[in-house]
Scaffold this active site. Structure first.
Site, short mmCIF file in Angstrom:
data_model
loop_
_atom_site.label_atom_id
_atom_site.label_comp_id
_atom_site.label_asym_id
_atom_site.label_seq_id
_atom_site.Cartn_x
_atom_site.Cartn_y
_atom_site.Cartn_z
N ASP A 374 -45.22 16.94 11.41
CA ASP A 374 -45.10 17.97 10.38
C ASP A 374 -45.92 19.21 10.73
OD1 ASP A 374 -43.44 16.33 8.94
OD2 ASP A 374 -45.04 15.57 7.62
N GLU A 375 -46.99 19.00 11.48
CA GLU A 375 -47.88 20.12 11.84
C GLU A 375 -47.62 20.62 13.26
OE1 GLU A 375 -51.76 18.59 11.04
OE2 GLU A 375 -51.48 18.60 8.86
#
Length: 439
Positions: A374-375
């Site tokens: 997600d990052e």
């Protein structure tokens, strides 16, 4: 056939047939009105007679008069299927290619769309077979490097007329497989398979999607192949694995000529009867490389460059290379557990523990890898998926699917994802993994 002698169609007004031959043979509600309308629209004279003739003429008769009109053309046009074709598809084998006659019983009406789709697939497959680069790209999801094609030319040069280049090294235990099966023409007479079957062709149990087998020590788990850090990487490497011993791969070169020489030194069947053959093959390889100026000296430098790009070692020991942004370092972060600790956790599956009983320990590691994706650190998810895969337990396959989907998608490697999915759908052990020899 006169109007009075027509039989009533059993489907009546709901009949789906539009074929003129069927209309000429059977009565349907509304036929008289259609004929009257057709007569009013026709002009007198020759045109009217021709129209009436075409109305009554069957497609079968038309094909006899104009056989070229009924054959599939380059534009993809096909003759309309008749009811007789549907009930007896094997009378039209040119248009219904690939149908298994044993699967159709008398009286069955076969779906015409399925046959048209099958025909289109066969036509596409024949086009792919005409071009090796297209075949490899569409069926194996890779591009083969130039040294692969050069090595095949070497094999042909060392084979007598009428011989089989793929058998050049079999006397010393080396069997050319995988993409070489295409070069040998073995796919040309083989039936069309499902897409995933081609991805599994000579894929051993521990082979990750980055690896492609091209030759094996016959009858063993020892196999060699190209290693790609991306599906269409310009630079390929050569790796070796023994599937009977585990998941570890060794990357040792960049060229198939050196790889075969390595095999002859390390894995060949050397006996008093084959020793001279091994020596002759090595000499022939060296002469070909010199005569054709093949670059076989840059491997050490290229392997060192790859080592500098590795973001982690992985259980299979060949390491992982993913793009990492130079300034932000986004692309990869280490797992929250070391390789040693993760191996200890997974070893409990081998000792009889269920995956469910270990999830309280594994779930935080999986969750951390998902957060990393997600990052922007998708490499972490790929690493964990490959470590689970290298461990080998089928219980981990669902976890591998979930992790690899997000990881390879973010990395822009959907080809690796397709290969891995196919492998997990039918992950096979053993040493003869050719789809061409399956029943």
């Amino acid at each position: 056939m006169s109007e009075s002698k027509k039989q009533d169609c059993k489907y009546g007004a709901e009949c789906y047939q539009k074929n003129p031959a069927h209309k000429a043979k059977y009565n349907h509600p509304g036929d008289d009105a259609e004929l009257e309308s057709a007569k009013r629209e026709r002009s007198p004279g020759t045109d009217s007679e021709e129209s009436t003739k075409k109305l009554k003429e069957s497609p079968a008769a038309a094909s006899k008069a104009n056989p070229e009109d009924s054959a599939p053309s380059g534009s993809g046009e096909e003759k309309e299927l008749t009811l007789d074709d549907l009930k007896n598809p094997f009378k039209s084998a040119d248009r219904l290619e690939g149908i298994n006659e044993n699967e159709v019983q008398d009286g069955d009406i076969v779906d015409p769309w399925a046959h048209r789709i099958r025909f289109s697939q066969m036509q596409e497959y024949k086009q792919l077979l005409s071009d090796p680069k297209l075949f490899f790209k569409h069926k194996f999801c890779v591009e083969m490097p130039e040294d692969f094609y050069g090595f095949w030319e070497f094999c042909k040069s060392q084979t007598k007329e009428g011989g089989k280049p793929e058998c050049l090294f079999e006397q010393v235990g080396l069997q050319l497989v995988g993409p070489f099966d295409y070069m040998a023409g073995k796919f040309h007479d083989a039936p069309l398979r499902e897409p995933g079957d081609y991805f599994r062709h000579w894929r051993f149990y521990y082979d990750p999607p980055e690896f492609q087998t091209v030759f094996v020590k016959k009858g063993t788990g020892i196999h060699y192949g190209y290693w790609r850090d991306s599906p269409f990487a310009e630079q390929c490497f050569f790796a070796r694995n023994d599937a009977s011993k585990g998941c570890q791969f060794t990357i040792f070169d960049t060229n198939i000529f050196n790889a075969v020489s390595y095999f002859l030194d390390k894995d060949a069947n050397v006996t008093p009867f084959t020793k001279a053959k091994v020596g002759a093959l090595k000499k022939s390889l060296q002469s070909w490389v010199a005569d054709h100026e093949v670059d076989v000296t840059s491997a050490p430098t290229l392997i060192k460059e790859r080592q500098r790009k590795l973001v982690c070692k992985t259980f299979h020991t060949a390491g992982l290379v993913v793009p990492v942004e130079a300034k932000t370092k986004i692309g990869y972060r280490p797992l929250m557990e070391t390789d040693a600790d993760l191996k200890k956790i997974l070893s409990k599956i081998d000792d009889g523990h269920s995956l469910q009983s270990l999830m309280s320990t594994l779930q935080p590691i999986i969750t951390a890898a998902s957060i990393a994706v997600d990052e922007g650190d998708y490499g972490t998810s790929i690493e964990l998926a490959l470590d689970f895969y290298a461990h080998g337990s089928p219980e981990l396959h669902n976890c591998i699917r979930n992790l690899s989907v997000v990881g390879y998608t973010q990395a822009g490697h959907p080809q690796f994802l397709a290969i891995l999915k196919a492998q997990l759908d039918n992950r096979r052990k053993g040493f003869n993994l050719s789809i061409l020899e399956e029943a």
